[in-house]
Motif scaffolding. Structure first.
Motif, mmCIF file in Angstrom:
data_model
loop_
_atom_site.group_PDB
_atom_site.id
_atom_site.type_symbol
_atom_site.label_atom_id
_atom_site.label_comp_id
_atom_site.label_asym_id
_atom_site.label_seq_id
_atom_site.Cartn_x
_atom_site.Cartn_y
_atom_site.Cartn_z
ATOM 1 N N LEU A 2 -47.826 -26.969 -31.436
ATOM 2 C CA LEU A 2 -47.589 -28.103 -30.543
ATOM 3 C C LEU A 2 -46.169 -28.064 -29.977
ATOM 4 C CD1 LEU A 2 -49.323 -30.959 -32.598
ATOM 5 C CD2 LEU A 2 -50.288 -29.510 -30.785
ATOM 6 N N GLY A 3 -46.056 -28.378 -28.683
ATOM 7 C CA GLY A 3 -44.756 -28.387 -28.039
ATOM 8 C C GLY A 3 -44.294 -27.018 -27.570
ATOM 9 N N PHE A 4 -45.090 -25.985 -27.786
ATOM 10 C CA PHE A 4 -44.760 -24.626 -27.366
ATOM 11 C C PHE A 4 -45.663 -24.221 -26.192
ATOM 12 C CE2 PHE A 4 -42.561 -24.694 -31.230
ATOM 13 C CZ PHE A 4 -41.909 -23.498 -31.504
ATOM 14 N N ASP A 5 -45.120 -23.401 -25.295
ATOM 15 C CA ASP A 5 -45.935 -22.786 -24.256
ATOM 16 C C ASP A 5 -46.682 -21.602 -24.863
ATOM 17 O OD1 ASP A 5 -44.984 -24.528 -22.293
ATOM 18 O OD2 ASP A 5 -43.235 -23.248 -21.893
ATOM 19 N N TRP A 36 -46.429 -17.822 -28.709
ATOM 20 C CA TRP A 36 -46.015 -19.214 -28.514
ATOM 21 C C TRP A 36 -44.505 -19.243 -28.298
ATOM 22 C CZ3 TRP A 36 -50.023 -22.591 -28.368
ATOM 23 C CH2 TRP A 36 -51.231 -22.178 -28.952
ATOM 24 N N THR A 37 -44.045 -19.951 -27.247
ATOM 25 C CA THR A 37 -42.624 -19.959 -26.891
ATOM 26 C C THR A 37 -42.116 -21.378 -26.668
ATOM 27 O OG1 THR A 37 -42.854 -17.803 -25.800
ATOM 28 C CG2 THR A 37 -40.896 -19.075 -25.280
ATOM 29 N N TRP A 38 -40.946 -21.638 -27.238
ATOM 30 C CA TRP A 38 -40.231 -22.891 -26.994
ATOM 31 C C TRP A 38 -38.793 -22.542 -26.638
ATOM 32 C CZ3 TRP A 38 -35.771 -24.431 -29.446
ATOM 33 C CH2 TRP A 38 -35.314 -25.730 -29.155
ATOM 34 N N GLU A 39 -38.215 -23.257 -25.683
ATOM 35 C CA GLU A 39 -36.809 -23.030 -25.376
ATOM 36 C C GLU A 39 -36.124 -24.338 -25.011
ATOM 37 O OE1 GLU A 39 -35.975 -20.452 -22.089
ATOM 38 O OE2 GLU A 39 -37.556 -21.282 -20.846
#
Length: 337
Positions: free
Chosen positions: A128-131, A307-310
């Motif tokens: 959740l919250g990740f692309d 999965w990616t978050w930044e």
């Protein structure tokens, strides 16, 4: 609901090895040997594994690497560097509670960008919250050995392989300095041929580090020879039930001899004898011709995700980095006219 009990940053070598040993379908990319090779080959990278224990008995190893830029002002966490899949290692199924706790912990560790890779041997719940980016790899089931491999490939490939054998192409498996040089010559030739289609060109220092840091024959360079000339090859990583083709290359002048079919066949024979179940031919970066060639070998397309978050800070850095790269490319292009 599973609750996170403890997080161990940089678990001991013994604990790292234990978690790999009990995991379902670990890969070489999850091991200490691979992390050590990356630390040697990529000066801005350092091993940053994290081990998690939950109150339901589930243990998870995330064998990540940390990359830094701007003298440490930018820190990026990748559960795989610079591989394509894997990164959650466990002997148990991993549920949404486990994934959410792991993602929250890593996001809260001061990183500006976090990349978490799925495994083709078990897709995990959404982060959740990740692309998310969808991808797939090609898996060869090698439980039937060479006979099963030949049975699954196309008739065209069977004929091509017989032709290569008839013309005296032979395969040798090695893991020494001269083999690194011979294979990299072929790889460099192939990279020049690929041109802009190459997603990234691996440096020879990376291959040297892989060979020098691997234990127990985990990294193997297979070279196809016509006489004394190496005309094709592949580099395989083997741990437990899964072996992965990390690099493949050939001399285009000898393409009609299909040397890479013989190196793949040699890998299947050896890996089956060692008790391996799957040979992972790797993702194809969206190159349709490469995907079709793996299809013709009888490999099955199996999905995984990244999965990616930044953070907002990293988005600014990435935009500036792209602008600088474009400016440098323009200067280089102008200097060639």
């Amino acid at each position: 609901m599973a609750r996170l009990v403890s997080v161990t940053k940089r678990p001991s070598d013994e604990e790292w090895d234990r978690l790999i040993g009990v995991a379902r379908y670990p890969s070489f990319f999850d091991t200490r040997d691979y992390a050590a090779a990356c630390e040697v080959a990529f000066p801005n990278a350092v091993a940053a594994p994290r081990a998690y224990v939950f109150d339901d008995g589930v243990e998870v190893l995330v064998p990540g690497m940390e990359e830094t830029a701007l003298r440490g002002a930018v820190r990026v966490f990748k559960s795989m560097l610079p591989s394509d899949s894997g990164g959650f290692v466990s002997a148990s199924p991993i549920g949404p509670d486990h994934i959410e706790a792991i993602a929250d912990d890593i996001k809260g560790a001061g990183y500006s960008r976090v990349m978490l890779y799925d495994s083709p041997f078990g897709l995990h719940p959404p982060v959740l919250g990740f692309d998310v980016a969808e991808d797939f790899t090609h898996l060869l089931d090698i439980t039937e050995g060479y006979e099963g491999f030949v049975k699954r490939m196309t008739q065209q490939n069977r004929q091509a392989m017989r032709l290569a054998q008839k013309n005296g192409v032979r395969v040798v498996s090695r893991a020494d300095g001269p083999a690194v040089e011979e294979f990299y010559r072929l790889y460099h030739m192939s990279a020049e041929r690929w041109g802009d289609k190459a997603t990234w060109v691996r440096p020879i220092e990376y291959l040297r580090a892989l060979v020098e840091n691997a234990t127990g024959g985990a990294v193997r360079i297979r070279l196809a020879y016509l006489g004394d000339l190496a005309i094709g090859g592949q580099v395989d990583y083997c741990v437990g039930p899964v072996c992965v083709s990390g690099w493949r290359a050939f001399d285009y002048e000898y393409r009609s001899l299909y040397p890479n079919l013989l190196t793949l066949a040699d890998a299947v024979i050896e890996e089956h004898e060692c008790g391996c179940e799957y040979h992972d031919m790797g993702p194809s970066s969206g190159l349709e011709g490469l995907e079709l060639s793996k299809d013709r070998c009888g490999a099955r397309r199996v999905a995984f995700r990244v999965w990616t978050w930044e953070s907002a800070k990293h988005k600014v850095y990435r935009t500036g980095r792209r602008s600088l790269d474009r400016a440098q490319d323009a200067i280089r292009a102008a200097s060639h006219h």
